[in-house]
Motif scaffolding. Sequence first.
Motif, PDB file in Angstrom:
ATOM      1  N   ILE B 147      -6.632  76.795 -47.893  1.00 31.66           N
ATOM      2  CA  ILE B 147      -6.405  77.937 -48.785  1.00 31.66           C
ATOM      3  C   ILE B 147      -7.615  78.101 -49.681  1.00 31.66           C
ATOM      4  CG2 ILE B 147      -4.946  78.909 -50.588  1.00 31.66           C
ATOM      5  CD1 ILE B 147      -2.734  76.939 -49.609  1.00 31.66           C
ATOM      6  N   PHE B 148      -8.193  79.258 -49.663  1.00 33.71           N
ATOM      7  CA  PHE B 148      -9.319  79.553 -50.548  1.00 33.71           C
ATOM      8  C   PHE B 148      -9.092  80.954 -51.087  1.00 33.71           C
ATOM      9  CE2 PHE B 148     -14.039  80.917 -50.724  1.00 33.71           C
ATOM     10  CZ  PHE B 148     -14.128  80.560 -52.047  1.00 33.71           C
ATOM     11  N   LEU B 149      -8.589  81.029 -52.308  1.00 31.93           N
ATOM     12  CA  LEU B 149      -8.229  82.306 -52.919  1.00 31.93           C
ATOM     13  C   LEU B 149      -8.767  82.364 -54.330  1.00 31.93           C
ATOM     14  CD1 LEU B 149      -4.428  82.411 -52.024  1.00 31.93           C
ATOM     15  CD2 LEU B 149      -6.166  83.963 -51.102  1.00 31.93           C
ATOM     16  N   ASP B 150      -8.759  83.563 -54.910  1.00 32.32           N
ATOM     17  CA  ASP B 150      -8.997  83.612 -56.337  1.00 32.32           C
ATOM     18  C   ASP B 150      -7.731  83.098 -57.016  1.00 32.32           C
ATOM     19  OD1 ASP B 150      -8.020  86.465 -55.476  1.00 32.32           O
ATOM     20  OD2 ASP B 150      -7.432  86.161 -57.570  1.00 32.32           O
ATOM     21  N   MET B 151      -7.870  82.649 -58.254  1.00 37.97           N
ATOM     22  CA  MET B 151      -6.770  81.953 -58.913  1.00 37.97           C
ATOM     23  C   MET B 151      -5.546  82.850 -59.097  1.00 37.97           C
ATOM     24  SD  MET B 151      -6.274  78.905 -59.926  1.00 37.97           S
ATOM     25  CE  MET B 151      -4.685  78.353 -60.453  1.00 37.97           C
ATOM     26  N   ASP B 152      -5.761  84.132 -59.373  1.00 39.79           N
ATOM     27  CA  ASP B 152      -4.624  85.037 -59.561  1.00 39.79           C
ATOM     28  C   ASP B 152      -3.794  85.149 -58.287  1.00 39.79           C
ATOM     29  OD1 ASP B 152      -5.149  86.342 -62.337  1.00 39.79           O
ATOM     30  OD2 ASP B 152      -7.085  86.324 -61.311  1.00 39.79           O
ATOM     31  N   SER B 153      -4.493  85.307 -57.142  1.00 40.86           N
ATOM     32  CA  SER B 153      -3.774  85.371 -55.869  1.00 40.86           C
ATOM     33  C   SER B 153      -3.131  84.022 -55.566  1.00 40.86           C
ATOM     34  CB  SER B 153      -4.723  85.742 -54.734  1.00 40.86           C
ATOM     35  OG  SER B 153      -5.418  86.904 -55.047  1.00 40.86           O
ATOM     36  N   GLY B 154      -3.833  82.954 -55.914  1.00 38.39           N
ATOM     37  CA  GLY B 154      -3.291  81.614 -55.703  1.00 38.39           C
ATOM     38  C   GLY B 154      -1.942  81.452 -56.372  1.00 38.39           C
ATOM     39  N   LEU B 155      -1.863  81.926 -57.622  1.00 34.29           N
ATOM     40  CA  LEU B 155      -0.617  81.824 -58.372  1.00 34.29           C
ATOM     41  C   LEU B 155       0.475  82.670 -57.714  1.00 34.29           C
ATOM     42  CD1 LEU B 155       1.039  80.974 -60.857  1.00 34.29           C
ATOM     43  CD2 LEU B 155      -0.025  82.853 -62.125  1.00 34.29           C
ATOM     44  N   ARG B 156       0.117  83.853 -57.240  1.00 34.42           N
ATOM     45  CA  ARG B 156       1.095  84.726 -56.592  1.00 34.42           C
ATOM     46  C   ARG B 156       1.604  84.137 -55.275  1.00 34.42           C
ATOM     47  NH1 ARG B 156      -2.003  88.990 -58.410  1.00 34.42           N
ATOM     48  NH2 ARG B 156      -3.235  88.995 -56.506  1.00 34.42           N
ATOM     49  N   GLU B 157       0.657  83.647 -54.475  1.00 31.69           N
ATOM     50  CA  GLU B 157       1.010  83.263 -53.107  1.00 31.69           C
ATOM     51  C   GLU B 157       1.410  81.798 -52.953  1.00 31.69           C
ATOM     52  OE1 GLU B 157      -2.072  84.613 -50.399  1.00 31.69           O
ATOM     53  OE2 GLU B 157      -2.321  86.431 -51.598  1.00 31.69           O
ATOM     54  N   HIS B 158       1.010  80.936 -53.892  1.00 26.55           N
ATOM     55  CA  HIS B 158       1.326  79.502 -53.780  1.00 26.55           C
ATOM     56  C   HIS B 158       1.780  78.965 -55.129  1.00 26.55           C
ATOM     57  CE1 HIS B 158      -0.553  79.481 -49.780  1.00 26.55           C
ATOM     58  NE2 HIS B 158      -1.459  80.256 -50.318  1.00 26.55           N
ATOM     59  N   VAL B 162       0.502  75.599 -57.561  1.00 25.03           N
ATOM     60  CA  VAL B 162      -0.169  75.871 -58.831  1.00 25.03           C
ATOM     61  C   VAL B 162       0.636  75.283 -59.985  1.00 25.03           C
ATOM     62  CG1 VAL B 162      -0.940  77.678 -60.419  1.00 25.03           C
ATOM     63  CG2 VAL B 162      -1.330  77.933 -57.958  1.00 25.03           C
ATOM     64  N   LYS B 163       1.953  75.484 -59.937  1.00 26.67           N
ATOM     65  CA  LYS B 163       2.808  74.989 -61.016  1.00 26.67           C
ATOM     66  C   LYS B 163       2.690  73.469 -61.152  1.00 26.67           C
ATOM     67  CE  LYS B 163       7.377  75.543 -62.993  1.00 26.67           C
ATOM     68  NZ  LYS B 163       8.712  76.086 -62.835  1.00 26.67           N
ATOM     69  N   LYS B 164       2.566  72.815 -60.005  1.00 30.99           N
ATOM     70  CA  LYS B 164       2.499  71.351 -60.002  1.00 30.99           C
ATOM     71  C   LYS B 164       1.194  70.846 -60.624  1.00 30.99           C
ATOM     72  CE  LYS B 164       2.763  67.405 -56.864  1.00 30.99           C
ATOM     73  NZ  LYS B 164       2.811  66.996 -55.461  1.00 30.99           N
ATOM     74  N   TYR B 165       0.095  71.513 -60.345  1.00 26.06           N
ATOM     75  CA  TYR B 165      -1.206  70.953 -60.726  1.00 26.06           C
ATOM     76  C   TYR B 165      -1.902  71.638 -61.896  1.00 26.06           C
ATOM     77  CZ  TYR B 165      -0.958  68.226 -56.418  1.00 26.06           C
ATOM     78  OH  TYR B 165      -0.585  67.355 -55.439  1.00 26.06           O
ATOM     79  N   PHE B 166      -1.563  72.884 -62.172  1.00 27.53           N
ATOM     80  CA  PHE B 166      -2.232  73.647 -63.240  1.00 27.53           C
ATOM     81  C   PHE B 166      -2.121  72.897 -64.567  1.00 27.53           C
ATOM     82  CE2 PHE B 166      -2.647  76.834 -66.516  1.00 27.53           C
ATOM     83  CZ  PHE B 166      -3.554  77.761 -66.017  1.00 27.53           C
TER      84      PHE B 166
END
Lengths: 260, 470
Positions: B147-158, B162-166
């Motif tokens: 997975i290589f996304l911008d962070m905003d898309s990362g939050l939307r799609e995964h 993100v919740k686990k590691y942010f």
Amino acid sequence: MASNENPILEVKGLKVGIEGTSILKGIDLMIPKGEIHAIMGRNGSGKTTTANVIMGHPAYEIEDGEMYLDGESLQDMEPWERSREGVFLSFQYPQSIPGLQVGNFLRKSVSSVRGEEAARGSEFREKLTNAMEELDIPKSFLSRYVNDGFSGGEKKRFEILQLMLLQPRLAVLDETDSGLDIDGIRTVSKGINSAVRGTENGALIITHYSRILEHVNPDRVHIMIGGKIVASGGPSLAILLEDNGYDWLEEQVESGVEFE
Amino acid sequence: MTGDIEAREAVGDYKAGWHDPENATIRFDFGLSEKVVRDISELKNEPEWMTEIRVKAYRHFIERPMPTWGNTEELMEIDFEKVCYFLRSSDQTGNSWDDVPEDIRNTFDRLGIPEAEQKWLSGVTAQYESETVYHSIREDLEKQGVIFLDMDSGLREHEEIVKKYFGSVIPYSDNKFSALNTAVWSGGSFIYVPKGVHVEMPVQAYFRINAKNMGQFERTLIIADEGSSIHYVEGCTAPTYSTDSLHSAVVELLALPGAHIRYTTVQNWSNNVYNLVTKRGVAYENAKIEWVDGNIGSKLTMKYPAVILKGEGAHAEVISVAYAGNGQHQDAGAKVHHMASNTTSNILSKSISKDGGRGSYRGMAKIMPKAENCRLNIVCDALILDEKSRQDTYPTMEVGNPTAHCEHEASVSKVGDEQLFYLMSRGHTEAEALGMIVNGFFEPFTRELPMEYAVELNKLMSLEMEGSIG
Ligand SMILES: Nc1ncnc2c1ncn2[C@@H]1O[C@H](COP(=O)(O)OP(=O)(O)O)[C@@H](O)[C@H]1O
Ligand SMILES: [Mg+2]
């Protein structure tokens, strides 16, 4: 002003000081084209100062006198301009430049001194390979950093490698023989002879031993004491000096003996 | 206009110093408030938990005093009310350069990004102001689950990942600027590399500030799962304005057991950018984290890439260079915390100052009492190019375990006249000679860079040297 009558190097009444102390007290020197001259003298007599000033070291003050390369005044030229005009100095103490690779440095230097063309493509590579073979320098040298961690002998060989690639009109070699073994001296001497004999070029060899002079066979030998050339003569002068020592020579000069 | 010209004169030949007209689709008013923070979150349709973190971080930011160390004078000059905290310049993230608005595409063309992408990259994201405008990843990697996304898309799609590691590596309360970033973050990269996958060619993110008085607050999170590897490269530039911009990023890395992350940064900021960045990675058993960090320009940089060696046999490598010219202060360094046994770290810092620039090395190395047989090696070299410039080192070492093996070497040197003369005697002008010495000094860093970056950096430094010698 280039013409065959001009010597490759002419130094007239050169007086040089540094930070208020005078070091060279009136040097006259004339090297005709195709000749090799030597300057001998003890430590501290002013040999390196002479070499540095010919190359244009910015730290020295020229108090008086003139210097000409093939009839052209060197006075107002920066060191890099002199280099591009064909002056080369083999340093007594070459400087190390950590992080600057030998191969890269050589290519850039050839490009600056002899033009971009000379530093390009297979011709340059061939010249480099041949010169390195002649000087017994291994290929791995190219990726080392300039003079960084080099042994004394390696530094001197590297100076000569540069000499061979830059093809100067006037080569000044400051104690290149110290640090070299007899094979090294032989190789260097061969290189100097082939670069100067029968050409329009010239060389000035600075040394305090006559050993290298046995192989180079200079046209003239000059003895420097206390910032002055006190005696000049043929190659035999070097042998006379080697046999009798500087103290003897100094006495002779003081009592007015001429060595011409 | 005159201000821009002045600024240009002040920075000389700063190559990335042009700016485009600003065509924003959404631009927030200057200044920061809880409403601004909530608005950013709402605009992005974020889950509630993220909004909550943002607001908490904002409150912490307000209460938290400025650091009392570093260049406090410069820090006090930052006016948080004169910063624009969000600026959207494109309505979408393009997957093809054709989808990117033309003026923005031109910017990245000029910076050579699309060309680099074709030649030697596995994936690219390009961020312009607050958000990513372009994104791509090689298909084969996507198929392997990378997975290589911008962070905003990362939050939307995964969201779950993100919740686990942010914020797990750098909590908002870490420092004032990590709080600010957490409150207003936008853009950045989100990367997940699955178990055992090796991403052979680097992926790259490019960050460009274009607008005046802009704040860029990207947030990057990279997770390399067990036995995987990735090399992430980021480049940053901004145009030259007479007023200041603020770049305050947070980067969190997690190298799970046996994983390897290399994070390469080459920043070339114009000298009106405050560059206050928190970067930290956690390395588990036998994992390896490498920060390769180059800082050129900016008004003030404060950046100390850190590695927490949490698992046995983990390894950290922090290689950095900094160049401070006129009116610039590079306060950079490294932090390593050896929490587990048999962990090793190498820190190499190289810093140059010129024309009154100032370089500081600030390092913190800690070996915890329970960590046996750790090895730590720190080398800091500084090079001062003239009398006006300055270099300091502030190393701190806390060794809590007697089996540790620590080495620390520091040197400050000046360019020698004899070195310059030697090079000048080989036909090189004084500026060229200086360029050779400076590039040689940076070489241990440069050789770690992808070729294209190495060539660029060498050119850049040579230009810097020419700028000063008349
Ligand atoms: N940079 C310098 N600063 C001060 N004195 C110098 C400097 N260079 C040379 N000298 C002095 O000038 C004299 C000649 O030195 P040098 O030319 O190096 O002699 P040689 O090469 O014959 O040994 C010595 O007394 C030396 O101490
Ligand atoms: Mg000498």
